[in-house]
Design a protein around this motif. Structure first.
Motif, PDB file in Angstrom:
ATOM      1  N   VAL A 135       1.107  -1.195  -0.176  1.00 44.92           N
ATOM      2  CA  VAL A 135       0.143   0.095   0.035  1.00 44.92           C
ATOM      3  C   VAL A 135       0.953   1.261   0.107  1.00 44.92           C
ATOM      4  CG1 VAL A 135      -1.955  -1.088   1.165  1.00 44.92           C
ATOM      5  CG2 VAL A 135      -0.039  -0.180   2.596  1.00 44.92           C
ATOM      6  N   GLU A 147      -1.367   6.759   1.293  1.00 47.26           N
ATOM      7  CA  GLU A 147      -2.798   6.296   1.873  1.00 47.26           C
ATOM      8  C   GLU A 147      -2.559   5.900   3.035  1.00 47.26           C
ATOM      9  OE1 GLU A 147      -5.935   2.729   0.717  1.00 47.26           O
ATOM     10  OE2 GLU A 147      -4.043   2.583   0.088  1.00 47.26           O
ATOM     11  N   VAL A 148      -1.443   5.484   3.550  1.00 49.22           N
ATOM     12  CA  VAL A 148      -1.289   4.837   5.269  1.00 49.22           C
ATOM     13  C   VAL A 148      -1.244   6.319   5.799  1.00 49.22           C
ATOM     14  CG1 VAL A 148       0.670   3.928   6.748  1.00 49.22           C
ATOM     15  CG2 VAL A 148      -0.014   3.106   4.344  1.00 49.22           C
ATOM     16  N   ARG A 172      -1.007   0.588   8.654  1.00 48.14           N
ATOM     17  CA  ARG A 172      -0.153  -0.077   7.404  1.00 48.14           C
ATOM     18  C   ARG A 172      -0.707  -1.439   7.446  1.00 48.14           C
ATOM     19  NH1 ARG A 172       4.075  -2.911   5.468  1.00 48.14           N
ATOM     20  NH2 ARG A 172       4.685  -3.549   7.530  1.00 48.14           N
ATOM     21  N   LEU A 187      -4.099  -1.947   6.432  1.00 49.81           N
ATOM     22  CA  LEU A 187      -4.442  -1.751   4.799  1.00 49.81           C
ATOM     23  C   LEU A 187      -3.733  -2.771   3.912  1.00 49.81           C
ATOM     24  CD1 LEU A 187      -3.676   2.122   4.562  1.00 49.81           C
ATOM     25  CD2 LEU A 187      -5.913   0.974   4.586  1.00 49.81           C
ATOM     26  N   LEU A 188      -2.847  -3.615   4.433  1.00 48.92           N
ATOM     27  CA  LEU A 188      -2.271  -4.666   3.802  1.00 48.92           C
ATOM     28  C   LEU A 188      -3.042  -5.864   3.919  1.00 48.92           C
ATOM     29  CD1 LEU A 188       1.684  -4.387   4.569  1.00 48.92           C
ATOM     30  CD2 LEU A 188       0.686  -4.267   2.136  1.00 48.92           C
ATOM     31  N   GLU A 204      -6.036  -5.457   1.370  1.00 50.02           N
ATOM     32  CA  GLU A 204      -5.471  -5.633   0.029  1.00 50.02           C
ATOM     33  C   GLU A 204      -5.404  -7.270  -0.278  1.00 50.02           C
ATOM     34  OE1 GLU A 204      -4.972  -3.563  -2.491  1.00 50.02           O
ATOM     35  OE2 GLU A 204      -5.926  -2.182  -1.029  1.00 50.02           O
TER      36      GLU A 204
END
Length: 457
Positions: A101, A105-106, A148, A151-152, A155
């Motif tokens: 990501v 965004e983070v 982070r 978000l990973l 994804e």
């Protein structure tokens, strides 16, 4: 309710709860054991390659579960631990599979969560720092890593479940397997739509906002402290903790108007006032590296006058008359004229978490709930003024289309909800299958205390 059904509901609820772990962990004191000589206050209980789960991670999530009024349960704690390990495994596999990501965004998500934490601390950065016993820079650093990882994980979940769909026959099959005594019971549901018109600010009001910013710009050029003026004048809520400093962001992180000005400026230069959807800004470029930039700004929102609001009121009243007289459909007018991006594509209708238009009355905005409480089904309310979620002065009309009495779930009234549950189960099975395979690709170590949770079985 049968055990299998309980386990499914428990699993889905825990997974939803864990989406909030990073914020709740920061919003309450870290879980620790009683401080006595020689006692470790926190420790690693799981390692997944280079990623760890701390005892405090588990305890904070478990306390969050109990805080929702649930009964203490070791089974629940084990389910939470398994979900935490699943999240770490996703992050570890994302690294192996080169899924990433972007920093912008983070950073943006981190800033939003920091803002939420500050609001929960009485809008005081100093109070938040005192609460955690560390400066804001360290709080941001710690939270950024959690963001982070989340978000990973998101994804990876998207990658694993991409392309999974559900057919009508699968929905019916899913529903038929639910025992009658385990069917969800829904409180009264309603279908309510709105058409929103944000009051258009007159040029006279805009000129007042520009003048204030020109005055502030003159003070800054003469050496005034940016953060001091920002905290005193800016209407950006984040100013309370950042003094107008927007940190490093990449392309796409800010609205186009802001970004365009930032990339035109030279380092240290202060812009003239410019307009964005949030109001009017002045901006100083602090630094730039490639497609990333560091800026600070001051925001002044132009406030609509009474006449501006009356124009919006008259416009919506004319739309209401078209509906009442049978000359137009409410949903068609909403799609064409509403200023609320979230509801207009659904013909103005509010939606539940799964996107369905039948919403429980307990989940409605209280203002909307009290408005329809005096309405008859099929009626359209006269225009009322209100403030949008982003603080804009607006007017709206409401259409009360349907009211359903409390009922057990059925395919006729609750198709969308049952469809969403069936799809969630199908995706969950895909994730379980992926987990069984993926855990062979990483090193997993579990503290023997938690062997009973069957984390690696």
């Amino acid at each position: 309710m049968r055990t299998q059904q309980r386990e499914k509901i428990l699993k889905y609820t825990i997974n939803a709860l864990l989406l909030l772990v990073s914020v709740t962990a920061f919003a309450q004191p870290p879980a620790t054991e009683e401080k006595q000589p020689g006692v470790v206050v926190d420790k690693i209980i799981v390692k997944v390659d280079n990623y760890i789960v701390l005892k405090s991670d588990l305890e904070n999530a478990y306390q969050g579960w109990l805080g929702q009024g649930n009964t203490p349960s070791e089974e629940t704690k084990c389910s939470i631990l398994n979900s935490l390990v699943m999240n770490k495994l996703m992050v570890a596999k994302a690294e192996i599979d080169s899924i990433f990501v972007g920093d912008a965004e983070v950073d943006q998500n981190t800033q939003q969560r920091i803002q939420a934490l500050i609001q929960n601390s009485g809008n005081s950065q100093e109070e938040l720092e005192r609460y955690f016993g560390k400066p804001m820079s360290e709080i941001q650093k710690d939270l950024r890593e959690q963001v982070r990882e989340q978000l990973l994980g998101r994804e990876m979940t998207t990658t694993i479940t991409k392309g999974i769909t559900i057919t009508p026959s699968e929905v019916r099959k899913f529903f038929s397997k639910i025992p009658p005594d385990s069917l969800p019971f829904y409180s009264s549901d309603v279908e309510v739509a709105q058409i929103v018109k944000v009051a258009k600010v007159s040029e006279a009001q805009k000129d007042q906002a520009r003048k204030r910013l020109y005055d502030l710009r003159a003070q800054l050029v003469q050496g005034a402290d940016w953060s001091t003026l920002a905290r005193k004048n800016s209407e950006d809520p984040s100013v309370e903790y950042n003094g107008g400093d927007m940190s490093w962001v990449g392309r796409g992180a800010m609205v186009p108007q802001y970004e365009a000005v930032a990339f035109r400026l030279k380092k240290g230069e202060i812009s003239i006032p410019f307009e964005s959807p949030f109001g009017f800004h002045i901006l100083q470029l602090l630094d730039r590296r490639g497609n990333e930039y560091h800026s600070q700004h001051i925001l002044i929102s132009a406030i609509p006058s009474d006449q501006d609001l009356k124009r919006a009121d008259r416009f919506l009243d004319s739309l209401r008359n078209l509906v009442v007289e049978g000359k137009a459909k409410f949903d068609a007018l909403a799609k064409e004229f509403s200023d609320d991006a979230e509801t207009k594509q659904r013909g103005g209708f509010f939606a539940d978490a799964d996107g369905g238009t039948k919403v429980s009355v307990k989940d409605l905005d209280p203002v909307v709930y009290f408005a329809i409480d005096t309405m008859k089904v099929g009626h359209v309310l006269k225009p009322i003024t209100y403030r949008t979620d982003d603080g804009k002065n607006a007017v709206r009309i409401l259409y009360f289309r349907t009211k359903l009495p409390p009922h057990a779930a059925n395919l006729t009234d609750d198709w969308h909800r049952i469809q969403a549950a069936a799809l969630a189960e199908k995706k969950d099975k895909a994730l379980d299958k992926w987990y069984l395979k993926a855990r062979k690709d990483v090193f997993i170590m579990v503290d023997p205390v938690y062997n009973g949770c069957d984390v690696v079985d």
